[in-house]
Enzyme design. Sequence first.
Site, PDB file in Angstrom:
ATOM      1  N   GLY B 464      57.756 -15.295  37.733  1.00  0.00           N
ATOM      2  CA  GLY B 464      58.257 -16.497  37.541  1.00  0.00           C
ATOM      3  C   GLY B 464      58.933 -17.190  38.808  1.00  0.00           C
ATOM      4  CG  LEU B 644      55.505 -22.136  50.867  1.00  0.00           C
ATOM      5  CD1 LEU B 644      55.018 -20.877  50.559  1.00  0.00           C
ATOM      6  CD2 LEU B 644      54.380 -22.741  51.963  1.00  0.00           C
ATOM      7  CD  GLN B 652      61.615 -18.653  43.840  1.00  0.00           C
ATOM      8  OE1 GLN B 652      60.970 -19.163  44.593  1.00  0.00           O
ATOM      9  NE2 GLN B 652      61.792 -17.326  43.748  1.00  0.00           N
ATOM     10  CE  LYS B 715      65.118 -18.659  58.230  1.00  0.00           C
ATOM     11  NZ  LYS B 715      66.322 -19.053  58.589  1.00  0.00           N
ATOM     12  CD  GLU B 719      66.465 -10.523  45.991  1.00  0.00           C
ATOM     13  OE1 GLU B 719      67.118  -9.846  45.441  1.00  0.00           O
ATOM     14  OE2 GLU B 719      65.469 -10.702  46.622  1.00  0.00           O
TER      15      GLU B 719
END
Lengths: 202, 754
Positions: B464, B644, B652, B715, B719
């Site tokens: 995902g 990116l 995210q 990086k 999370e």
Amino acid sequence: MSETPPDLTRPGVSRRGFLQGSSAVAGSLGMAVGAAEAQQAEPSADARTIALTVNGTRRHVTVEPRTTLVEALRDTLGLTGTKIGCNQGQCGACTVLMGGTRVNSCLTLAVMAEGTEIVTVEGLADPTGDLHPMQAAFAENDAFQCGYCTPGQILSAIACIEEGHANDAVEIREYMSGNLCRCGAYPNIVAAIEQVRDSEQG
Amino acid sequence: MAQTINTRVTRTDARRKVTGAATYAADEIPAGMLHGALACSSIAVGTVTSINTSVAEAEPGVVAVYTHETLPDYKTVKGFYAGGPGSASFWPMEGTEIRYAGQPVAYVVAETAAAARRGADLVEVSYEEGESRIHMTPDDSFVVGAGEDSDGMILDQGDLQAGLDSAAQSVDMTFTTPFQHHNPMEMFAATAEWRGDRLTVWMPSQSVRTLRAGIAGAYGLPETSVRVISSFVGGAFGSKAGITPYTMLTIAAAKGVGAPVRLIVTRPQMYTVATFRPESEQKFRLGADAEGRLTAFEHIETAQTSQFDMVVNAGTHITRAMYACPNIRTEQRLSRSDTNTGGFMRAPNEMQTFWGLESAMDELAWKLEMDPVELRRVNDAREHPTEGVPFSSRSLMESYDAVAQSFGWADRGREVGSMTDGDWLVGYGCATATYPTNILASNARVRMQASGNAYIALAAHDVGTGTYTIMAQVAAARLGVPVEAVDVVMGEASFPVAPISGGSTTAASAGSAVHDGCMKIAQQVATRVSAMSEGPLSGVDPAQVTLDDGTLRGPNGQSQSLAEALSMLPEGEVEVIGEFRHPALTNELVAATFKGGYGTAGPVTPDFAMFAFGAEMAEVHIHRYTHEIRVPRLHGAFAAGTWLNRKTAHSQLLGGMVWGIGSALHEVTETDSARSRFLNANIAEYLIPVNADIREVRVEMLEEQDDYVNPLGVKGIGELGIVGTAAAIGNAVYHATGTRLTSLPIRMSDLVST
Ligand code: FES
Ligand code: FES
């Protein structure tokens, strides 16, 4: 609607070969050995053949009274776009349209769907491959991450507008709360629905 | 050439996901497939005295009922915490011992899923029940590895007591966090198909190579005889990392019946057949001088673990990296109870510990009568406080300043309870977010053709996270082709080695391997065309040729597009293996990854400490009479090196913040202490945020350059968004009500007295 019928004739393991290699118990003798063969074989005594109209195509499927719509769609008709997220009516991943109304297909018995029009995610894009506006809006707004809840969200979203429950973001959030998204794409889902609603009105 | 990095690119798999064409593991239906179902123990501790399978076997459609006595050729693997690929060290159905509630005791195979489930219901198991306890007891805890190899599990730097004694203000607080379950929307599933000695397994996985290595090893098969396929994963969050009993049981059952078997684990069973976030206790003692500079920092974390594994999610290793302080003491403890083994759940070291740390920092700010943002500013560390190396980049205060701006932090009332909106008490709170930058070795196969098409294959996964898309973007940017011209295949163990999709590593590590592949293609092409007698690069020194957005450039302004240069080669294409080996990766770590394990370096290397940072601000409304809690606004600003894909990265971070709201207000796996069972084992009573719970969530993505972490300067961010959210919300509750909450989730009942 165009639809390639699933290949129901693809070979299953032969019954003989299967029994040789198995420790099957007597109760299973003479039974179909798998989903792909379920229709041709002789399933359990109370199985019956029903006609389901899915995405505009009428199909005959042999189901038991306990067979749920989602398992008939996925395991018998091979329409695996509809997802199972809980199998107990809690998540909305299995949402399909039945007679234009959104239903949890895991809580709907296949026999209850006889005589109705079922629409699944596979039936939304038009035959030339153009996406349904809701599909396009979900893609553009990144209204998903893993995509697992997405077929259910999209069908629910179409119904949400259709029902007249997309008047503002608050109402959309409320009427889309039966479709869980563990990836947390909710704000983007709301944005996609608003975009489609506005373009329909415009 | 349109910009392909640091921009908003729609997922390359979006069409497949919105049309139902994306195939998740349970969507693969091999011919002749049968259906599996698990019967699980109703007791937590004891012994199986007998199992009656005859009723289940007589059920129409049931093909086989396997127990520990009858399941043929069942293999297990070593548990993760014992250095193996398994989710736990103790395996069910090897004998009669029951060590946790919901432990598989029988495996039913049937012709339909309904018949299998019915068969499982009909398995009759008798037990001799023993004493059990589901909750940990921090008073009866231990330090992992203390004495011999403590691996930093206890750290004592400076003089903590002196720091506390000299402090102008101090806090001494204990926080708790509950058991939580990942609950990805996709249910756990495994389909196994044997053809002679060859095995194919379809399974949602965060590490197909780990699965293949483990399964092949267990059955003594060459890895080439085992295929593991995981094309799309319906969310994982740490729950699909290791090899779980349900997979090995399904493989054995498929062998037993001589037909492919698919198991879809039921939602309630998902609570016990894989892992979860262990409950924890977080003790903090902080001291600061009158200006707010920390003089003492102590953190003792005690986390629950099973009776047979030591789940070490070393949160103290992250908290002690946060703030400058001369006197730091940390301790990492475990306490056992009778559950299956827990594991990693999104931000496994950070979610629980930052609930504690950032709430304690807020309390300290109130005591000091300081703006909590300023308290973070005076303690912002340029160098890792206990490792003595600088941060490779650290944009914590830039994040605070950006989020303060977007949120309107300046409007915050100075006093507790000073803001209201009709019958609602209003509070603002803030907290720090961080996530370590972990590094794993990775390879990627990259092929480019003169036509401008490129192909990438690697054993990475898209859980995902947008991996298909960002791999294509990295290649497109280097090779100078459109993103759509790059075909990416992943999720198969036979593809080149890529890292586990865990620890927020894929984009950085696998992306860097793709980058390297593109550079190698350029080198090879330059070498060959420079040796030709004609052409724009004829005769140039290939070592001096650079690749710039798909164009090869020589030292004196000569240039040729890569595609054109490729057309001069008889093959019309070049294929290479790109590699990423960060200097911090030792040979042992590289070897571990290539053997199917997790050879992680970072976040601290001999040169730098590598972390992504962010700051979150929450507005809460608490109804004066009903105590209903709402979060109308949650803003976050994050800096994590190069972005990116601004579209998928945004999702995210947003998804992480939604998880943070869940941790703050909803999520808890309730327990039945008398029977040591998880109680609300379904997705309606285990509350996760629904659409109506989420209102304004704003994500700011700051620019940051970090040349050390990897060639892309990326990086991981999978999370980061969840870390600190719960504390930001808890701190806002304090601001609104004056009630300091110490246990998650925050509930209306906690606020009745306010
Ligand atoms: S699968 Fe039907 S509601 Fe969850
Ligand atoms: S996109 Fe993953 S659950 Fe909704």
